[in-house]
Every structure is written in C-alpha cells, then in structure tokens.
Design an enzyme around this catalytic site. Structure first.
Site, PDB file in Angstrom:
ATOM      1  N   SER A  33      78.023  28.296  74.777  1.00 49.97           N
ATOM      2  CA  SER A  33      76.598  28.114  74.879  1.00 49.97           C
ATOM      3  C   SER A  33      76.452  27.416  76.098  1.00 49.97           C
ATOM      4  CB  SER A  33      75.906  27.377  73.800  1.00 49.97           C
ATOM      5  OG  SER A  33      76.036  28.066  72.692  1.00 49.97           O
ATOM      6  N   GLU A  59      74.617  22.807  78.743  1.00 52.20           N
ATOM      7  CA  GLU A  59      75.791  22.031  77.797  1.00 52.20           C
ATOM      8  C   GLU A  59      76.930  22.145  78.368  1.00 52.20           C
ATOM      9  OE1 GLU A  59      77.251  23.518  73.300  1.00 52.20           O
ATOM     10  OE2 GLU A  59      75.049  23.439  73.601  1.00 52.20           O
ATOM     11  N   ARG A  90      75.119  17.409  70.390  1.00 54.99           N
ATOM     12  CA  ARG A  90      75.995  17.690  71.531  1.00 54.99           C
ATOM     13  C   ARG A  90      76.319  16.270  72.454  1.00 54.99           C
ATOM     14  NH1 ARG A  90      76.371  20.763  68.396  1.00 54.99           N
ATOM     15  NH2 ARG A  90      76.284  23.025  68.309  1.00 54.99           N
TER      16      ARG A  90
END
Length: 308
Positions: A229, A299, A179
């Site tokens: 998420s 996130e 990520r």
C-alpha cells in the site's frame, strides 16, 4: 563526506567473512525494484556480527541504515553516501520456545514465519501469510492485513538501544499504533521477536490462509514490482477508494503507474525511477486533496539520504 572506500577496507580487515559491497544498486534489494547505489552495503553473518558491526561503525562516526527485505522501501536515484546493513536470510532463525510461543529473528520472512506457525499447529499469524517483509520491519510498522496486526501477537521484542545495549520490551510497551510503533523512530535495532499464539489444527489454519491468498490474488497487483500500500488509510475513508474515485487508476508518470487492479498500489512497470514514483505520489496527493480535502500520508518509507 566520509571516505567509504577506506571504511570498506577497514571492515573487510575486521570482518573477513562478511558480505561487503561498495556502490551497491539498491534496486536489487527492494520489492519496488527501484533505487540508486549506496556507498557501502553490509550483510553481517549473524546477530553477534551485527552487534559488532554496529559498534565498529559507531566508532567510525557512521550511523547505518538498517533494513530487512526491502518490501516497504523506496531508495532515491543516484548515489546515496552512507552505509546500509541488511538483516534478512542471514538472520532468519525461528523456533517454538514453549507450548504457545514462537521466537523469530528480525530478518525472518514474515510469510515463512506464518507457514512455520501453521506447521506447528499455532494460529494467529494467518494474516501475515502474504506480507513480503521481515519480522523486524513488521513489528516496526505494526504490519497487518485482514483484521490482524502484529500487536495482536507480539509479547516481547529483543533490541539494541541507542547505546548498543541489549534490551527487552514487552508487547504492551511497544506503543503499537496504526502502521507504527515505538521502533518507527530511528535509534533502536530489533534483534528478535517473541509471539504468543493459540493451538489449532494445521488444516484449519491452512484453510484461512488459502482464503487470504485468494483475496490477495484477486485484488492486488502481485505481478508488478511494488511496495505494498502506497498510502496510509486516512481517518475517514480508504486511500484506494479516494484515488479510484479521482479517476487515477491506471494513471502513470514515466515507469510508475497507479495499479489498474488496485488503486492503493503504485507499481513499477519495469523501468521506473524513484523520481517517477515520487512525482506520481505527489500528483496523487494533490489530486485527492483538491477533490476531498484529505492529504494522503505515504505508507512506503522514502529513503532520500543516509548520512547524518
């Protein structure tokens, strides 16, 4: 604080055809449907106009916030002084440039690109078929799902550096990680991305994509506004499992709720504010850390200020 109304008038004079909006509500531009108003919201018509706009803003002492389709963003409530530049449908071109190569502009929808690849008989982007973001954002955060990530297909990124010079970076040099990438830090502006895929029959690709679609529909809260998420996967374990085992599935603060379908998602029940979401996220972090010792890392990208 800068005089953004005067800046808007100046930009309208220089770019008469550009979509410029003052005090624009950001809940209209994010999948979370949450956020206050920004001083100035700009949608340049194409890549050339984007470069010119960024140069003009720099000369005015303004560093714009660049966004795509708002799928991983949470804007603060109230008034956010500053300038937002959006690259979405206005810069969403995609083409097949070689036997196994696709090129897409930064604002292209990742899901549409996956569909385009299928139509061209090119495999490797099936994982992206249900990811709602733009290509530029997907590269920035190395978006992935079902075992696939952007790092697996990206071979070159075209971008503007901090001096507004056009540069090219190979996929290997993008420092992709879980990520994140070299572009996760502000300063560089992705313009387009080249990807290498491999030939496959469209019906075979479609079968894989349909499998992923069914998995998403069965497990994710697609019927509620959300930003994907909410937390990154910790080193040992899974955020959703930790949140679920802490008894937080369905827990809510104001209009924000831990999804009853998937504990890894915070959803907007319809009237959530940014404060609701942040308070819920903090409560989740505190509860999980007390129970497991693990501090979950967000996130979703939280935008609390634009100036500076």
């Amino acid at each position: 604080m800068k005089d953004y109304s005067a800046l808007a008038k100046e930009l309208q004079r220089v770019f008469p055809g550009m979509d410029l909006r003052e005090m624009e509500p950001m809940d209209r531009h994010t999948t979370f449907r949450v956020g206050g108003r920004v001083s100035l919201f700009c949608r340049p018509g194409d890549e050339e106009e984007t470069v010119s706009l960024c140069a003009r803003l720099r000369s005015a002492g303004v560093r714009p916030f660049i966004m795509g389709r708002g799928s991983n963003l949470l804007f603060a409530d109230g008034i956010l002084p500053g300038v937002v530049v959006q690259m979405a449908d206005n810069q969403s071109g995609m083409e097949r440039t070689d036997d196994r190569v696709l090129y897409a502009q930064a604002g292209a929808a990742l899901a549409r690109l996956a569909q385009f690849a299928k139509e061209e008989g090119l495999s490797g982007l099936e994982f992206a078929g249900g990811i709602p973001g733009a290509v530029g954002g997907a590269v920035t955060m190395n978006a992935g799902a079902y075992g696939g990530e952007m790092k697996d297909v990206v071979t070159r990124v075209d971008y503007l550096d901090q001096d507004l010079e056009r540069r090219f970076l190979s996929g290997e040099d993008c420092a992709f990680r879980y990520r994140g990438s070299l572009f996760s830090q502000p300063g560089n502006l992705i313009l387009g991305v080249q990807m290498a895929l491999y030939p496959e029959r469209p019906e075979v690709i479609e079968e894989r994509m349909e499998t992923f679609r069914q998995k998403r529909a069965a497990s994710q809260p697609l019927d509620r506004p959300n930003a994907g998420s909410t937390f990154k996967r910790p080193e040992n374990g899974f955020a959703a499992q930790m949140i679920d085992e802490a008894g937080l599935k369905g827990f809510s603060i104001g209009g924000a709720q831990v999804s009853e379908k998937h504990a890894g998602f915070v959803v907007n029940r319809g009237d959530a504010t940014c404060r609701d979401v942040l308070e819920l996220m903090e409560y989740i972090q505190k509860t999980v850390q007390e129970r497991t010792g693990v501090l979950l890392e967000p996130e979703v990208r939280i935008v609390e200020r634009l100036e500076g």
